[in-house]
Scaffold this motif. Structure first.
Motif, PDB file in Angstrom:
ATOM      1  N   ALA A  53      -9.172  -2.130   0.361  1.00  8.08           N
ATOM      2  CA  ALA A  53      -9.434  -1.260   1.525  1.00  8.08           C
ATOM      3  C   ALA A  53      -8.745   0.089   1.337  1.00  8.08           C
ATOM      4  O   ALA A  53      -9.317   1.142   1.642  1.00  8.08           O
ATOM      5  N   TRP A  54      -7.532   0.037   0.809  1.00  7.74           N
ATOM      6  CA  TRP A  54      -6.790   1.285   0.538  1.00  7.74           C
ATOM      7  C   TRP A  54      -7.541   2.124  -0.500  1.00  7.74           C
ATOM      8  O   TRP A  54      -7.746   3.325  -0.316  1.00  7.74           O
ATOM      9  N   LYS A  90      -9.872  10.445  -8.263  1.00 10.30           N
ATOM     10  CA  LYS A  90      -9.737  11.849  -7.860  1.00 10.30           C
ATOM     11  C   LYS A  90      -8.290  12.228  -7.657  1.00 10.30           C
ATOM     12  O   LYS A  90      -7.418  11.378  -7.663  1.00 10.30           O
ATOM     13  N   LYS A 123       0.437   4.116  -2.780  1.00 12.11           N
ATOM     14  CA  LYS A 123       0.330   5.543  -2.453  1.00 12.11           C
ATOM     15  C   LYS A 123       1.323   6.355  -3.281  1.00 12.11           C
ATOM     16  O   LYS A 123       0.990   7.413  -3.813  1.00 12.11           O
ATOM     17  N   ILE A 137       0.836  -1.214   0.000  1.00 11.52           N
ATOM     18  CA  ILE A 137       0.000   0.000   0.000  1.00 11.52           C
ATOM     19  C   ILE A 137       0.864   1.254   0.000  1.00 11.52           C
ATOM     20  O   ILE A 137       0.467   2.284  -0.544  1.00 11.52           O
ATOM     21  N   LEU A 138       2.069   1.160   0.561  1.00  8.06           N
ATOM     22  CA  LEU A 138       3.003   2.294   0.453  1.00  8.06           C
ATOM     23  C   LEU A 138       3.351   2.528  -1.012  1.00  8.06           C
ATOM     24  O   LEU A 138       3.377   3.666  -1.487  1.00  8.06           O
ATOM     25  N   LYS A 187     -10.677   3.753   0.895  1.00  9.86           N
ATOM     26  CA  LYS A 187     -10.345   4.878   1.775  1.00  9.86           C
ATOM     27  C   LYS A 187      -9.888   6.095   0.972  1.00  9.86           C
ATOM     28  O   LYS A 187     -10.213   7.233   1.299  1.00  9.86           O
ATOM     29  N   MET A 188      -9.109   5.849  -0.070  1.00  2.00           N
ATOM     30  CA  MET A 188      -8.540   6.942  -0.848  1.00  2.00           C
ATOM     31  C   MET A 188      -9.519   7.464  -1.900  1.00  2.00           C
ATOM     32  O   MET A 188      -9.229   8.437  -2.586  1.00  2.00           O
TER      33      MET A 188
END
Lengths: 158, 84
Positions: free
Chosen positions: B57-58, B84, B30, B26-27, B61-62
């Motif tokens: 899930a990431w 977005k 991102k 997930i890092l 959330k994002m």
């Protein structure tokens, strides 16, 4: 993006608990959260430099300073420490499993802008001065932490 | 999305998180998503099976759209559309 805030108190100076705290903190930051980590008591040892300038300390503070682990590389495990062999075995298994080391997780936390604040009162009790800890920390009291926690949706005590 | 639809997606950025463990994938996501334009698709390569649950899930959330996962010989290809 739905930015929320998370606060983590790291009270423990155990390697395994510090790893959990930094993995959760880094995960939250990767998901866009503001993260503040509050280091108090034994948790301050995670932030210690391995080599620090000498300081004049009281006898008891000198004993604390000498006996407490100096930085992430010296932390023990909360279970199965085996007089220091446990952490070495744990690190080996983690490398095999491609899990980041605590040192790498701390560096990632800083890259991600995770706010790290250190409890000044427990630094005084343990005789730790600011230049014995890594750079880039804020030195605060409980009110600062509580102010951060008020804004957070999740607060963990580790 | 079906396997065929996923396999034929036009990917504008591939992020290689193979060999990393939680929270590595997930890092990587991102860091990678900033190079993807809104409406375009990022593919994350991972070997940590927890990523199959973590990346959706990431994305949720994002505020991005998780499209699905393909598995090939222990490697997961996960597709995310930037919204977005």
């Amino acid at each position: 993006m739905d930015t929320t805030k998370k606060t983590i108190i790291l009270f423990s100076g155990d390697l395994d608990k510090a790893l959990a705290a930094f993995i959760i903190a880094n995960g939250a930051a990767a998901m866009g959260d503001d993260v503040t980590m509050f280091f108090t008591f034994w948790g301050l040892n995670v932030l210690r430099k391995s080599v620090a300038p000498p300081h004049k300390k009281s006898f008891l503070q000198g004993m604390f300073g000498g006996m407490m682990p100096k930085g992430p590389g010296k932390l023990g495990l909360s279970k199965m420490n085996f007089a220091g062999v446990g952490p070495k075995l744990m690190r080996r298994v983690m490398r095999q499993q491609n899990v980041s080391s605590l040192e790498e997780l701390i560096a990632t936390a800083r890259e991600q802008g995770i706010k790290m604040i250190a409890c000044k009162m427990s630094m005084d009790v343990l005789g730790l001065s600011e230049d014995e800890l890594i750079d880039g920390l804020d030195y605060v009291g409980v009110a600062t932490y509580l102010g951060e926690a008020d804004e957070a949706g999740v607060n963990l005590f580790i | 999305m079906s396997v065929v639809e996923l396999a034929t997606l036009q990917v504008s950025k591939t992020v290689d998180a193979r060999g990393t463990s939680c929270p590595g994938p997930i890092l990587a996501a991102k860091k990678g998503i900033v190079d993807v334009k809104v409406g375009e698709i990022m593919m994350v390569l991972a070997t940590d099976s927890g990523t199959k649950k973590d990346l959706p899930a990431w994305a949720k959330k994002m505020g991005h759209d998780y499209l699905g996962v393909l598995e090939e010989g222990g490697i997961f290809k996960l597709y995310v559309k930037r919204l977005k």
